[in-house]
Write a protein that holds these residues in place. Structure first.
Motif, PDB file in Angstrom:
ATOM      1  N   VAL A  60      27.363  35.795  35.405  1.00  0.00           N
ATOM      2  CA  VAL A  60      28.348  36.415  34.510  1.00  0.00           C
ATOM      3  C   VAL A  60      29.382  37.165  35.352  1.00  0.00           C
ATOM      4  N   TRP A  61      30.655  37.010  34.998  1.00  0.00           N
ATOM      5  CA  TRP A  61      31.735  37.768  35.629  1.00  0.00           C
ATOM      6  C   TRP A  61      32.440  38.605  34.577  1.00  0.00           C
ATOM      7  N   LEU A  62      32.668  39.874  34.843  1.00  0.00           N
ATOM      8  CA  LEU A  62      33.406  40.767  33.972  1.00  0.00           C
ATOM      9  C   LEU A  62      34.631  41.273  34.719  1.00  0.00           C
ATOM     10  N   LYS A  63      35.796  40.971  34.205  1.00  0.00           N
ATOM     11  CA  LYS A  63      37.052  41.298  34.870  1.00  0.00           C
ATOM     12  C   LYS A  63      37.054  40.791  36.314  1.00  0.00           C
ATOM     13  N   GLY A  64      36.494  39.612  36.509  1.00  0.00           N
ATOM     14  CA  GLY A  64      36.499  38.995  37.821  1.00  0.00           C
ATOM     15  C   GLY A  64      35.398  39.442  38.754  1.00  0.00           C
ATOM     16  N   VAL A  65      34.568  40.370  38.327  1.00  0.00           N
ATOM     17  CA  VAL A  65      33.486  40.886  39.180  1.00  0.00           C
ATOM     18  C   VAL A  65      32.155  40.325  38.695  1.00  0.00           C
ATOM     19  N   GLN A  66      31.444  39.656  39.598  1.00  0.00           N
ATOM     20  CA  GLN A  66      30.149  39.097  39.214  1.00  0.00           C
ATOM     21  C   GLN A  66      29.150  40.220  38.947  1.00  0.00           C
ATOM     22  N   GLN A  67      28.466  40.110  37.819  1.00  0.00           N
ATOM     23  CA  GLN A  67      27.513  41.142  37.425  1.00  0.00           C
ATOM     24  C   GLN A  67      26.131  40.853  37.981  1.00  0.00           C
TER      25      GLN A  67
END
Length: 251
Positions: free
Chosen positions: A242-249
């Motif tokens: 999962v990526w949130l705002k381009g950052v992998q969680q």
């Protein structure tokens, strides 16, 4: 903090095991809709019957929260009036199924779900509202497909409680979104249409123009799945990253 949208309740209790609940007058509801629109706020109406849906559309709401469970003779006219109004519908088929007495046991037993939920939430999935067992899920499927074919925007939603409550069974945060897409496909949506109802359509209807699609300049909120949900909608549960705002969680 300003409200993003306004929700009005038109719930007389018919399918919730509490017939005769007091409902605000049409005059008060109409005033609420008009005031909200003066401030450019979206107005959604909680409705669960054809009659309350008809009332909400006459009041000028922008969307219906839930889908009428019944299917009276006036359904074709109601569908057309919803389409003509431009309102969207968030059917919450997962809720309708639970109200009719169907637990979400298949979802609870899916290892991709079971491994991520507490025993309390698994128990909730294995139960149901069961307040209108005389109803028929086929009516909900027909209603949502009639709306879809009429050009009404159908949005994915679940009506999940924030905490596990035993008499609010069949629904759970996160996983019920996947279940809702599965039920839309069971009703007759293509997998791609179900995915659009969970992504681009809600973003567009709520004015979130920076998300909901994979496009240059949009927010990089992405999931990687093992499979092809455009062919098999249940593959949305096979999440690898999962990526949130381009950052992998971190999982």
């Amino acid at each position: 903090m300003a409200a993003d949208y306004i929700k009005i309740m038109i719930e007389e209790g018919t399918v919730m095991g509490a017939p005769g609940l007091p409902v605000l007058s049409d005059e008060i509801l109409k005033a609420a809709v008009e005031e909200a629109h003066k401030f450019d706020k979206i107005v959604i109406a909680h409705v669960l019957t054809a009659r309350s849906s008809q009332t909400a559309i006459a009041l000028g709401v922008d969307g219906l929260g839930h889908l009428f469970i019944d299917r009276p003779e006036l359904t074709p006219d109601l569908v057309q009036s919803i389409a003509d109004s431009g309102a969207f519908v968030t059917p919450c088929l997962v809720l309708n199924s639970s109200i009719l007495g169907n637990p979400a046991s298949d979802l609870a037993n899916d290892p991709r779900v079971h491994s991520k939920l507490s025993p309390e939430w698994i128990d909730i999935l294995n139960s149901s509202f069961n307040t209108f067992p005389q109803g028929d899920m086929e009516n909900s499927f027909k209603n949502v497909m009639d709306l879809h074919r009429a050009g009404v925007d159908i949005l994915v939603g679940t009506d999940v409680s924030p905490v596990p409550v035993q008499n609010l069974g069949g629904l759970v945060h996160g996983a019920s979104v996947h279940h809702e897409m599965q039920l839309l496909v069971q009703a007759g949506f293509t997998p791609i249409e179900a995915l659009q109802s969970a992504t681009s359509k809600p973003a567009r209807r709520f004015g979130l123009h920076d998300r909901g699609r994979i496009a240059a300049g949009s927010r990089a909120d992405l999931i990687l799945v093992n499979g092809d949900p455009t062919s098999h909608i249940s593959d949305t549960l096979s999440i690898e990253a999962v990526w949130l705002k381009g950052v992998q969680q971190q999982s």
